[in-house]
Write a protein that holds these residues in place. Structure first.
Motif, short mmCIF file in Angstrom:
data_model
loop_
_atom_site.label_atom_id
_atom_site.label_comp_id
_atom_site.label_asym_id
_atom_site.label_seq_id
_atom_site.Cartn_x
_atom_site.Cartn_y
_atom_site.Cartn_z
N ILE A 146 0.84 -1.20 0.00
CA ILE A 146 0.00 0.00 0.00
C ILE A 146 0.88 1.25 0.00
CG2 ILE A 146 -1.64 1.34 1.38
CD1 ILE A 146 -2.83 -1.36 2.30
N ASN A 147 1.94 1.24 0.81
CA ASN A 147 2.87 2.38 0.82
C ASN A 147 3.46 2.62 -0.56
OD1 ASN A 147 3.06 3.81 3.21
ND2 ASN A 147 4.44 2.36 4.18
N ALA A 148 3.92 1.54 -1.21
CA ALA A 148 4.51 1.68 -2.54
C ALA A 148 3.49 2.21 -3.54
CB ALA A 148 5.05 0.32 -3.01
N MET A 149 2.24 1.76 -3.42
CA MET A 149 1.19 2.24 -4.32
C MET A 149 0.94 3.73 -4.12
SD MET A 149 -2.79 0.99 -4.57
CE MET A 149 -3.11 1.61 -2.91
N VAL A 150 0.90 4.16 -2.86
CA VAL A 150 0.66 5.58 -2.56
C VAL A 150 1.78 6.44 -3.14
CG1 VAL A 150 0.58 7.29 -0.70
CG2 VAL A 150 -0.74 5.18 -0.52
N VAL A 151 3.03 6.01 -2.96
CA VAL A 151 4.16 6.77 -3.50
C VAL A 151 4.09 6.83 -5.01
CG1 VAL A 151 6.67 6.79 -3.76
CG2 VAL A 151 5.67 6.29 -1.54
N ALA A 152 3.75 5.70 -5.66
CA ALA A 152 3.69 5.66 -7.12
C ALA A 152 2.60 6.57 -7.66
CB ALA A 152 3.46 4.23 -7.58
N ALA A 316 1.08 1.52 -13.83
CA ALA A 316 1.27 0.06 -13.75
C ALA A 316 1.91 -0.33 -12.43
CB ALA A 316 2.14 -0.41 -14.93
N LEU A 317 2.86 0.48 -11.97
CA LEU A 317 3.51 0.24 -10.68
C LEU A 317 2.47 0.24 -9.56
CD1 LEU A 317 6.78 2.08 -9.52
CD2 LEU A 317 5.04 1.28 -7.94
N ALA A 318 1.58 1.23 -9.60
CA ALA A 318 0.56 1.36 -8.56
C ALA A 318 -0.38 0.17 -8.56
CB ALA A 318 -0.21 2.66 -8.76
N VAL A 319 -0.68 -0.37 -9.73
CA VAL A 319 -1.58 -1.53 -9.82
C VAL A 319 -0.89 -2.79 -9.31
CG1 VAL A 319 -2.81 -3.04 -11.43
CG2 VAL A 319 -2.93 -0.56 -11.71
N VAL A 320 0.38 -2.95 -9.66
CA VAL A 320 1.10 -4.18 -9.33
C VAL A 320 1.55 -4.22 -7.87
CG1 VAL A 320 3.23 -5.49 -9.81
CG2 VAL A 320 1.85 -4.60 -11.70
N ALA A 321 1.90 -3.05 -7.29
CA ALA A 321 2.51 -3.01 -5.96
C ALA A 321 1.71 -3.76 -4.89
CB ALA A 321 2.73 -1.55 -5.53
N PRO A 322 0.38 -3.58 -4.79
CA PRO A 322 -0.35 -4.32 -3.75
C PRO A 322 -0.29 -5.83 -3.95
CG PRO A 322 -1.65 -2.47 -4.55
CD PRO A 322 -0.50 -2.62 -5.49
N PHE A 374 9.06 -2.78 -12.13
CA PHE A 374 9.46 -2.03 -10.94
C PHE A 374 8.51 -2.29 -9.78
CE2 PHE A 374 10.49 1.55 -8.24
CZ PHE A 374 11.87 1.70 -8.43
N GLY A 375 7.22 -2.40 -10.08
CA GLY A 375 6.25 -2.69 -9.03
C GLY A 375 6.44 -4.06 -8.41
N LEU A 376 6.82 -5.05 -9.24
CA LEU A 376 7.06 -6.39 -8.74
C LEU A 376 8.29 -6.43 -7.85
CD1 LEU A 376 6.05 -9.31 -8.89
CD2 LEU A 376 7.52 -9.64 -10.91
N PHE A 377 9.25 -5.54 -8.10
CA PHE A 377 10.48 -5.48 -7.31
C PHE A 377 10.31 -4.70 -6.00
CE2 PHE A 377 13.11 -1.68 -6.68
CZ PHE A 377 14.10 -2.20 -5.85
N GLN A 378 9.66 -3.53 -6.06
CA GLN A 378 9.78 -2.55 -4.98
C GLN A 378 9.23 -3.04 -3.64
OE1 GLN A 378 7.83 1.21 -5.73
NE2 GLN A 378 8.94 2.25 -4.10
N THR A 379 8.01 -3.55 -3.63
CA THR A 379 7.41 -3.96 -2.37
C THR A 379 8.15 -5.12 -1.71
OG1 THR A 379 5.24 -3.21 -3.13
CG2 THR A 379 5.27 -4.72 -1.27
#
Length: 463
Positions: A146-152, A316-322, A374-379
């Motif tokens: 959720i944090n990663a999604m908010v930042v993205a 796409a990052l925001a969708v994938v992060a959660p 990037f979304g698959l990596f960050q969280t």
């Protein structure tokens, strides 16, 4: 709620959701204000009778204040409690935003931006640590997702939010809008954020000053090298950085809770995750800074079209992060991060190989591919950093997490400036190529984590 329960099992529902809302509101403001002023710089310079060069301090003052204070504020969070530091940072950020909106000179605005940066550092440095106490251990990946999604989303909406505000009001409203949001965030936070146990050690003022000097000088050296500053000046900054950094590391030796978390850097999973983060954010910033030149200069797209074309990446990052957060609760961060960064590297390589006049669809799906990677990596990577650290060192881990991101972004921007100065005709292609190389290197470092012993991430005491 019993503190011991909060430490072990996180917060109950619905308090958990209210706490995440408070964190998300503050993080959104801090991230947005990192770039939102860029759009209005020409107007600010004109209204305050300042030169364009001087007006850049409106942006630089904010970033510099964050850079030099992240680790010291994270240490204060460990000592006095993350909730307290977070609330103080939120109040400071909100008050400084009001002063920014009321400023009638460049000096006043710049000083207010410094205060705003210190408030943002307090928010950014402890939000990951707070998330560790908000969510139960088995669901930590979801909270970090959720944090990663908010930042993205905040990063993606920055220019659009600025343009929307400026279409109906003048530049002070860019800062004034933070005031009601800050008040709302404080009201929610004071009722929902968990109280965390304070540490027994004292704040190390000498280390805080050395940390501020080290990272401030490092950022100045990187920025100077990227913008072709005089070589003696850059070398002087590098020497001062090395001297201050050496003194800082020596001062941390033997301390149980060092301000510069050298104790955490001895944990292989943590150190590899930090290196992966720096390389990945370097790659991302190389692409983010270089691609607008390609869209506008080579393809003839307008500034508005450029903003829309860049949106698929953070979207796409925001969708994938959660989803990546949920996966990280079950699968290795080394595997997920390595796979994600290879996907991102592939997307960047495909961008370099675009034909001379590509259509919008060809651009969109390649950028979305980068964002998915990037979304698959960050969280998972952020989760690995937090899980590798003992619970009582969550502040140090969160401070390093934010510092790694900032170092990577600064290095990426400086590399673009350097590449464009050395090869202006091929600047974009070379920058994106270097970004692809950084992403692949980051993937390799991430995969190395598969070879570390599982105990490296969990052998440290939890409390």
């Amino acid at each position: 709620m019993n503190l011991a329960v909060a430490e072990e099992d996180g917060l109950p529902v619905p308090r958990r959701y209210w706490a995440m809302l408070a964190i998300a509101l503050a993080v959104t403001m801090a991230v947005l204000d990192g770039a939102i002023a860029n759009v209005a710089l020409p107007t600010i310079a004109r209204d305050l009778h300042a030169s364009p060069a001087d007006s850049i301090w409106v942006v630089n003052a904010y970033q510099l204040a964050i850079t030099i204070s992240l680790l010291p504020v994270a240490a204060l969070g460990e000592i006095h409690g993350y909730r307290r530091v977070y609330l103080i940072g939120l109040v400071l950020f909100t008050l400084a935003s009001a002063i920014c909106a009321l400023s009638d000179s460049l000096l006043t605005l710049t000083l207010a931006r410094v205060a705003q940066g210190f408030g943002a550092a307090a928010i950014m440095s402890v939000n990951a640590a707070l998330t560790r106490f908000v969510y139960p251990r088995r669901l930590l990946g979801r909270g970090i997702g959720i944090n990663a999604m908010v930042v993205a989303i905040s990063s993606a909406l920055g220019p659009s939010v600025a343009a929307a505000i400026l279409s109906v009001g003048n530049w002070p409203w860019l800062f004034a809008i933070n005031v009601p949001i800050g008040v709302l965030a404080f009201a929610v936070a004071i009722r929902s954020l968990p109280t965390t146990p304070p540490a027994s050690h004292r704040f190390d003022t000498g280390s805080a000053l050395l940390s501020a000097a080290t990272f401030g000088l490092l950022i100045a050296a990187i920025d100077g090298a990227g913008h072709s500053a005089h070589l003696p000046m850059v070398l002087g900054l590098v020497v001062l950085t090395v001297v201050c950094g050496t003194l800082l590391v020596r001062r941390q030796a033997g301390r149980t809770a060092p301000l510069l978390p050298v104790d955490l850097l001895r944990i292989p999973v943590f150190a590899l995750s930090i290196l992966t983060s720096i390389l990945s954010f370097t790659a991302q910033m190389l692409a983010f800074v270089a691609l607008p030149f390609y869209f506008q200069d080579a393809l003839g797209r307008s500034a508005v079209q450029t903003g829309l074309l860049l949106t698929p990446w953070p979207l796409a990052l925001a969708v994938v992060a959660p989803f990546a957060g949920r996966l990280s609760d079950r699968y290795s961060a080394g595997l997920l991060g390595g796979l994600g960064l290879l996907i991102m590297g592939l997307g960047l390589i495909l961008i370099v190989q675009l034909p001379a006049h590509p259509g919008d669809l060809a651009l969109v799906w390649r950028l979305a591919l980068c964002g998915i990677g990037f979304g698959l990596f960050q969280t998972p990577n952020n989760r690995a950093m937090l899980q590798a650290a003992p619970r009582h060192r969550s502040g140090g881990a969160g401070g390093m997490l934010a510092t790694a991101r900032l170092l990577g972004q600064t290095t990426g921007a400086a590399l673009v400036a350097m590449i464009f100065s050395l090869a202006p005709m091929r600047g974009t292609a070379l920058s994106v190529t270097v970004a692809a190389v950084c992403a692949i290197l980051a993937a390799a470092v991430s995969l190395v984590r598969l070879g570390t012993q599982p105990g490296n991430a969990t052998s440290q005491p939890a409390g």
